[in-house]
Scaffold this motif. Sequence first.
Motif, mmCIF file in Angstrom:
data_model
loop_
_atom_site.group_PDB
_atom_site.id
_atom_site.type_symbol
_atom_site.label_atom_id
_atom_site.label_comp_id
_atom_site.label_asym_id
_atom_site.label_seq_id
_atom_site.Cartn_x
_atom_site.Cartn_y
_atom_site.Cartn_z
ATOM 1 N N GLU A 141 4.786 4.323 3.740
ATOM 2 C CA GLU A 141 3.880 3.818 2.715
ATOM 3 C C GLU A 141 3.329 2.437 3.090
ATOM 4 N N VAL A 142 4.177 1.590 3.649
ATOM 5 C CA VAL A 142 3.723 0.261 4.045
ATOM 6 C C VAL A 142 2.671 0.367 5.142
ATOM 7 N N VAL A 143 2.943 1.193 6.137
ATOM 8 C CA VAL A 143 1.995 1.357 7.247
ATOM 9 C C VAL A 143 0.706 1.996 6.746
ATOM 10 N N LYS A 144 0.824 2.991 5.884
ATOM 11 C CA LYS A 144 -0.374 3.684 5.376
ATOM 12 C C LYS A 144 -1.261 2.731 4.584
ATOM 13 N N ASP A 145 -0.665 1.880 3.741
ATOM 14 C CA ASP A 145 -1.453 0.938 2.954
ATOM 15 C C ASP A 145 -2.276 0.033 3.858
#
Length: 406
Positions: free
Chosen positions: A258-262
């Motif tokens: 989720e952090v990378v996707k954001d």
Amino acid sequence: MNPYQQKRRWKYFLLAFAVVIASGSVFYTSYLVKNIAHSERTRAQVWALSIKQLSNTYDNDFLSYVLTVRDSLVVPAIVTNAKGDITTTRGLDSTKTYIKLDPQELKERKLKYDPGYFQDELAYMKSQHEPIRLTMLNEPLLVYYKDSALLTQLKIFPYIQLSVIAIFLMVAYTAFSSSRKSEQNQVWVGLAKETAHQLGTPISSLMAWIELIKEKFNADDDPLMSEMENDVKRLEIVADRFSKIGSKPQLEEHSVYEVVKDFVDYFKVRVSNKIAFEMTGNRRLMAGLNIPLFDWVLENLLKNAVNAIEGTGNIKVQIHGNKQKKLIFIDITDTGKGIPRSKFDTVFQPGYTTRQRGWGLGLSLTKRIIQNYHNGQIFVKDSEVGKGTTFRIVLKTTRYDKEAKL
């Protein structure tokens, strides 16, 4: 020439200079050893001839002279007959004797009979030098000798000298590098915190101006204003990153995916639409992250990937893990110009860059953030010139969801 290449040239120059000094030292010492060895053989020959002369000398004055010459030549030696039996020795251990004495006499004179000692010495002398041959009273004799203690010490001296010099240079280099690194760190920390402080005022002003524009032009729902707000928030994050340098950041458990996707979603709308982004991976892998600093890592890697792509290309981000080793892998692959294998480690050195206007600090900071702040690793997993590059980030997982498929 960039600073890293210049630094590397100096290292090669110093290494070559050290090799010249070491070679010169070994060569000169070898020259001295050769001369002393020749001198000692001459002394051994003179000693052997003095033994022969003793049997033919009847003049007391000349006999004293011969004895004086013989005793002054202290090269360790052993004389044997044609059968190999020891007849006399010189310069060996005086507490031992090759002559068999009565046990009581040995005890009274405090001598120790050790024939093995002399046989070992004889074998060693045979391995070192060819014997000196002479005839005495029609009996052939062989004079064996070995290097003196001085010559033996001189032979090993250059290696001891070079070892001491090498240890000293290693300690000095380590201390110098540590001191210089500490000074550089202090400079970077001071510069980073001052940068964060300087950015604070204009960022606050920009936020106020955006609010005024929204009120004056009734632009609350305008998508352009929304993007402006996103960029100002981004500036706040950048300032926050710089303020964290030099202090230990707090790590919080987050879904890595989720952090990378954001960040990828934020980043891809700000680059050319000729570059396609693809992201795959497990959403349940958790790790301790400091999001502002970790986003900085992703920004540097994605910017490098974009710069490496000339025209149309793809950037792929994959997230997967190893449950047994409790590790998470983040692979960022581009279809850019690639990196030569010889530069895999060099790209993380401060000052290394392939761009004319680059500072060469992006990947260096990236490595420091991953290693020092997140206790992870980053390296070039694979690269081929003309085809692309894959960078891999390795993080320790805080926990695995039981339903996670690795």
